[in-house]
Design a protein around this motif. Structure first.
Motif, PDB file in Angstrom:
ATOM      1  N   CYS A 138      -1.823  -7.119   2.232  1.00 34.94           N
ATOM      2  CA  CYS A 138      -0.841  -6.163   2.747  1.00 34.94           C
ATOM      3  C   CYS A 138       0.126  -6.761   3.779  1.00 34.94           C
ATOM      4  O   CYS A 138       1.305  -6.390   3.778  1.00 34.94           O
ATOM      5  CB  CYS A 138      -1.527  -4.913   3.267  1.00 34.94           C
ATOM      6  SG  CYS A 138      -2.908  -5.202   4.379  1.00 34.94           S
ATOM      7  N   ILE A 191      -7.848 -11.199   6.499  1.00 33.96           N
ATOM      8  CA  ILE A 191      -7.013 -11.266   5.300  1.00 33.96           C
ATOM      9  C   ILE A 191      -6.689 -12.721   4.993  1.00 33.96           C
ATOM     10  O   ILE A 191      -6.092 -13.417   5.803  1.00 33.96           O
ATOM     11  CB  ILE A 191      -5.755 -10.407   5.472  1.00 33.96           C
ATOM     12  CG1 ILE A 191      -6.218  -8.966   5.585  1.00 33.96           C
ATOM     13  CG2 ILE A 191      -4.778 -10.630   4.318  1.00 33.96           C
ATOM     14  CD1 ILE A 191      -5.217  -7.934   5.325  1.00 33.96           C
ATOM     15  N   CYS A 229      -2.159  -4.200  -2.155  1.00 35.98           N
ATOM     16  CA  CYS A 229      -3.556  -3.765  -2.249  1.00 35.98           C
ATOM     17  C   CYS A 229      -4.387  -4.712  -3.103  1.00 35.98           C
ATOM     18  O   CYS A 229      -5.612  -4.703  -3.023  1.00 35.98           O
ATOM     19  CB  CYS A 229      -3.643  -2.358  -2.818  1.00 35.98           C
ATOM     20  SG  CYS A 229      -3.311  -2.294  -4.587  1.00 35.98           S
TER      21      CYS A 229
HETATM   22  S1  SF4 Z   1      -7.267  -2.073   1.529  1.00 32.94           S
HETATM   23 FE1  SF4 Z   1      -5.045  -2.088   1.659  1.00 32.94          FE
HETATM   24  S2  SF4 Z   1      -4.570  -1.730   3.809  1.00 32.94           S
HETATM   25 FE2  SF4 Z   1      -6.709  -2.313   3.683  1.00 32.94          FE
HETATM   26  S3  SF4 Z   1      -6.653  -4.497   4.088  1.00 32.94           S
HETATM   27 FE3  SF4 Z   1      -6.629  -4.185   1.862  1.00 32.94          FE
HETATM   28  S4  SF4 Z   1      -4.442  -4.207   1.324  1.00 32.94           S
HETATM   29 FE4  SF4 Z   1      -4.570  -3.932   3.557  1.00 32.94          FE
END
Ligand code: SF4
Ligand code: SF4
Ligand code: SF4
Ligand code: SF4
Ligand code: SF4
Lengths: 325, 341
Positions: B139, B205, B315
Motif C-alpha cells: 500500500c 511491508i 492490497c
Molecule cells: S491489508 Fe491493505 S492496508 Fe493493510 S498493510 Fe496490506 S495493503 Fe496495507
C-alpha cells in the motif's frame, strides 16, 4: 537440484532443434514459495528452468490455448511444443490425445519423476510472509525448506499436496524423454469420498449449499483445467444462455454440476481446479466422487492407460449392464 | 478529531452499541473468512487477522437487480430496488476503505450511479489498522498505509489493552455515539502506543513498486514484445479482477421471460475473452497477453489520467491469488527496466 540440472540440459538441446517451436516449463517465481510457468524459445534461455516441489502447475493446460508464449494462433502447429510434465500431468496428455484435443505428434513431452508438490496454502501458512524466493527440495521423507535465510526440515506428509499422498504413479507416461528420480505409486481407496457419503444427507446438502454459495464464478477452476478446453464453453454462451450470469446458489449449483459432469471419466485428478480456487471450494471431492463412480461402473480410470480410448466414445458389445444400445 | 480507547473485552458490546444497522464484518463461512452481513455478533471474528476477503461487494454487489418487470393486464409494472439499508462495515482494511475513494469518481463523474451512490451514502466504514501486513501488501507504493484513514470514518488500532479509536469523520462520530459509555479518552500514553504500532506495521511491508511517471511510461511500452511473454502465462480467469477492490467493470443482463423478469448488473472482467468480443465475432483483444496489458494500463495509466487516481490500492490480492504468479510488481518493474526509465 539435480532434476533442474538435467532439465536444463534437455531444454538446451531441445530448443536448438529445428522442429521445436517452444518449451513450456517452470521458472523461479516472483516471491516466496511461488514458481511460475514460462515459455522458452531459445537454447540460451534454458538456464531459467527449474524443477522442485514448488512446480505445482499442470502445464498441459497451455497446450490447448490460442496463444502459447510468443506464439499466436497462426504460429501454433508450425513446430512441436515441448512441455514439462509430472506423472499426473502426463495423464492429461493421454486424455487430450484420446479425445483428439491435441495431436501427440505435435508435442515433445519431457517427463519428470516428481517427488510430490507442496500444498501452497499449507506451506505459506507454516512459513508466512516470505518475500525472498524460497527453495524446497525433498530429502528422504522430509522437505528441506530454505526461506528468508533460514533452513528447516518438515515431514513431507505435512506439506505435500493431498493428491500426491494418493498418487497412483509419479512416473510420467508416454514421454519423449524422462528426468528420472524416486518412483512411487499409492493405492487410492477413495476413503475420503466414502466418509463424506456416510454423512447424513442434510449435512451434505448444507455443506454444498454453503460452498457453492461462496463461489464467485471467476471460472479459474475451468480455466486452469487442462481438460476444460472447449473453444466455446456453455458457461459463456449468451444465445441460448444455459447458465445465467447472476451469481447465487441456484445458478452456481448449475455451473458446478456442469463443470463436474463434463469432467466425469476425463478428470485426471491433477487438483489444479481446487488449488487455484480463491474461495477454497473442495472441488476435488466432486471430481473424485465421479471418478470413483466411473471406476465402479465402468472399470475405467481416466488417463491411466496410454492406449485407452475416451470413456464416452467406447462401448462393449458384451456390456453386462443395461444401456442405450 | 477525537481519539478514544476501547478495552478489548468491550469489543462485542461496542458492536452491539452500533444499534439498528446492517453490520458487515468478517465471519467464517464454509471454512473461510468472508465479509458478510452478521446476524449474530458472537460470530464476528475478533482476532482480526489480515484476511484476503474483499469488501467491494458491500458497495458494488456481484449481482444487483436494477429493476424487476412484470406484465399485468394494466400494462407493464416496473419495480425499482428500495433504498440502501443503513450499514456499518466493521474491520475493513485501510486499503479496502481507500478503494472506495478511488471508485467514487468513476461512479459520479459523467453520471451519478444511483446503485453505488445509495450504498456509499448509507455506509459507515470502521477500519482496523493492519498490525500484520502480509507479503502481498504494498500500500505505501500507491500512497496508502497500513494505518491510513482515507475513506474511513473510524479507525481502530491495536494497542496494549485493546484498541485506539480514531474518529475520522462526523459520520463516524455519529455512528459510534451509542457506544460512548464504552469508550474513554485516549491519554498521551495511548497515543504514543498508537504511533509505535503504526511505525511497527509500516516497517513490516516488504514489497514495493516504483510508480513514478508510470502513467506515461506504460503507453510507451504498449508495443513491447515482453507483454507476449509475461502475459501468455495468464490463464484468463476472473481471480485478479473479482478479488480486486478497485476493479469495477460490469455487465448488464436481462433474466427471466418477456413477461416477467429483472434487469441486473453483474461483475465482469477484462481478463475474460468475451469481455471485448464483438457481435461480429471479432475480438480486438484476442490474446491473453493483450488483456493482461490492458489491465495494467487501465490501472496505472488510463484511470489515473482520466479520474485522478491510480486504480490500485496495493492490497496485493491479485498477486496472492493468481494461479500462475502473474505479479503486477514484477510486471511493472520489467516495464520500467525495458523502457530504461
Ligand atoms: S491489508 Fe491493505 S492496508 Fe493493510 S498493510 Fe496490506 S495493503 Fe496495507
Ligand atoms: S475457482 Fe472457485 S470461486 Fe472460481 S468459479 Fe471455480 S469454484 Fe468458483
Ligand atoms: S477437473 Fe481439476 S483435477 Fe480434474 S483434470 Fe481438471 S483441473 Fe485437474
Ligand atoms: S493474471 Fe492471474 S488471476 Fe489474473 S486472469 Fe491471469 S491467471 Fe487469472
Ligand atoms: S490491482 Fe491488485 S494490488 Fe492493486 S488493488 Fe487490485 S488486487 Fe489490490
Amino acid at each position: 537440484m539435480d532434476a533442474t540440472k538435467s532439465l536444463r540440459a534437455i531444454a538446451r538441446e531441445v530448443l536448438g532443434r529445428e522442429d521445436i517451436a517452444c518449451l513450456i516449463g517452470y521458472e523461479k517465481g516472483s516471491y516466496g514459495f511461488r514458481a511460475q510457468p514460462c515459455v522458452l524459445t531459445e537454447p540460451d534461455q534454458a538456464d531459467r528452468l527449474i524443477f522442485s516441489p514448488l512446480c505445482v502447475h499442470n502445464l498441459t493446460n497451455y497446450l490447448t490455448l490460442e496463444q502459447i508464449g510468443p506464439l499466436s494462433k497462426a504460429d501454433i502447429g508450425k513446430g512441436k511444443i515441448a512441455v514439462v510434465v509430472k506423472g499426473c500431468d502426463s495423464r492429461a496428455i493421454t486424455v487430450l490425445c484420446a479425445e483428439n484435443g491435441i495431436k501427440r505428434e505435435n508435442l515433445y513431452v519431457i517427463g519428470v519423476h516428481s517427488p510430490g508438490v507442496v500444498d501452497l496454502k499449507k506451506i505459506e501458512r507454516r512459513f508466512p510472509n516470505a518475500v525472498e524466493p524460497a527453495e524446497v527440495s525433498l530429502e528422504g521423507d522430509s522437505f528441506t525448506i530454505t526461506c528468508e535465510g533460514e533452513t528447516a526440515s518438515v515431514p513431507r506428509s505435512e506439506l505435500v499436496n493431498a493428491k500426491c499422498l494418493r498418487c497412483k504413479n509419479n512416473v510420467p507416461q508416454g514421454c519423449d524423454v524422462v528426468v528420472e528420480g524416486p518412483e512411487h505409486s499409492m493405492e487410492d481407496d477413495f476413503a475420503d469420498i466414502a466418509a463424506l457419503e456416510a454423512k447424513p444427507l442434510e449435512e451434505r446438502a448444507h455443506m454444498w449449499q454453503e460452498q457453492f454459495s461462496s463461489c464467485i464464478r471467476c471460472y479459474a477452476c475451468r480455466n486452469s483445467c487442462p481438460l476444460c478446453y472447449c473453444s466455446e464453453c456453455i458457461l459463456d454462451k449468451l444465445r441460448p444462455q444455459f447458465v445465467r450470469r447472476s451469481v447465487d446458489f441456484p445458478e452456481n449449483l448449475l455451473f458446478h454440476s456442469a463443470r463436474a459432469f463434463h469432467l466425469a471419466g476425463r478428470c485426471i485428478e491433477c487438483g489444479e481446479c481446487e488449488r487455484v480456487c480463491p474461495q477454497d471450494i473442495p472441488l476435488m471431492v466432486l471430481n473424485r466422487k465421479l471418478a470413483r463412480d466411473v471406476k465402479e461402473l465402468f472399470g475405467y480410470e481416466a488417463g491411466a492407460d496410454p492406449e485407452q480410448k475416451a470413456l464416452f466414445v467406447t462401448f462393449k458389445p458384451d456390456d453386462p449392464n443395461e444401456g442405450i444400445l | 478529531m477525537e481519539t478514544l480507547v476501547l478495552h478489548k473485552d468491550k469489543l462485542k458490546d461496542f458492536l452491539k452499541a452500533l444499534g439498528d444497522v446492517r453490520l458487515v464484518a468478517p465471519v467464517t463461512v464454509a471454512g473461510k473468512t468472508q465479509f458478510c452481513e452478521v446476524a449474530d455478533i458472537d460470530a464476528v471474528e475478533l482476532d482480526l487477522n489480515n484476511y484476503t476477503a474483499t469488501t467491494k461487494k458491500v458497495m458494488f454487489p456481484q449481482t444487483e437487480t436494477m429493476f424487476a418487470f412484470r406484465s399485468t393486464p394494466d400494462g407493464v409494472k416496473v419495480e425499482e430496488g428500495g433504498p440502501a439499508p443503513k450499514t456499518v462495515v466493521f474491520g475493513i482494511r485501510p486499503c479496502d476503505a481507500r478503494s472506495f475513494v478511488t471508485l467514487d469518481p468513476l461512479f459520479t463523474k459523467d453520471f451519478n450511479d444511483p446503485y453505488y451512490m445509495k450504498r456509499r451514502a448509507a455506509t459507515v466504514l470502521i477500519g482496523h489498522a493492519c498490525a500484520e501486513p502480509t507479503n502481498r501488501c504494498f500500500c505505501p507504493s500507491v500512497s496508502g498505509s497500513p494505518a491510513g484513514t482515507e475513506g474511513l470514518d473510524v479507525l481502530l488500532t491495536d494497542i496494549d489493552d485493546g484498541f485506539h479509536v480514531q474518529v475520522v469523520t462526523d459520520r463516524g462520530k455519529e455512528a459510534i455515539s451509542g457506544a460512548k459509555s464504552l469508550l474513554t479518552k485516549a491519554t498521551e500514553a495511548h497515543n504514543k502506543q498508537k504511533q509505535a504500532a503504526d511505525k511497527a506495521s509500516a516497517a513490516k511491508i516488504k514489497r514495493s513498486v516504483n510508480l513514478k511517471k508510470m502513467h506515461e511510461i506504460l503507453p510507451k511500452a504498449f508495443g513491447l514484445p515482453e507483454w507476449k511473454e509475461t502475459g501468455s502465462k495468464c490463464i484468463g480467469c476472473g481471480i485478479c479482477t473479482y478479488n480486486c477492490p478497485t476493479c469495477h467493470c460490469f455487465d448488464i443482463q436481462d433474466e427471466g421471460t418477456p413477461y416477467q423478469g429483472r434487469r441486473l448488473r453483474t461483475w465482469d472482467a477484462c481478463m475474460f475473452s468475451e469481455f471485448t468480443m464483438h457481435a461480429s465475432g471479432e475480438n480486438p483483444r484476442h490474446d491473453r497477453s493483450e488483456r493482461l496489458r490492458n489491465r495494467m494500463l487501465h490501472k496505472f495509466s488510463y484511470y489515473p489520467r482520466n479520474l485522478g487516481f491510480i486504480s490500485c490500492v496495493g492490497c496485493g490480492r491479485c498477486i496472492e491469488l493468481c494461479p500462475v504468479n502473474e505479479d503486477l510488481i514484477q510486471i511493472l518493474n520489467t516495464v520500467r527496466e525495458v523502457c530504461n526509465e
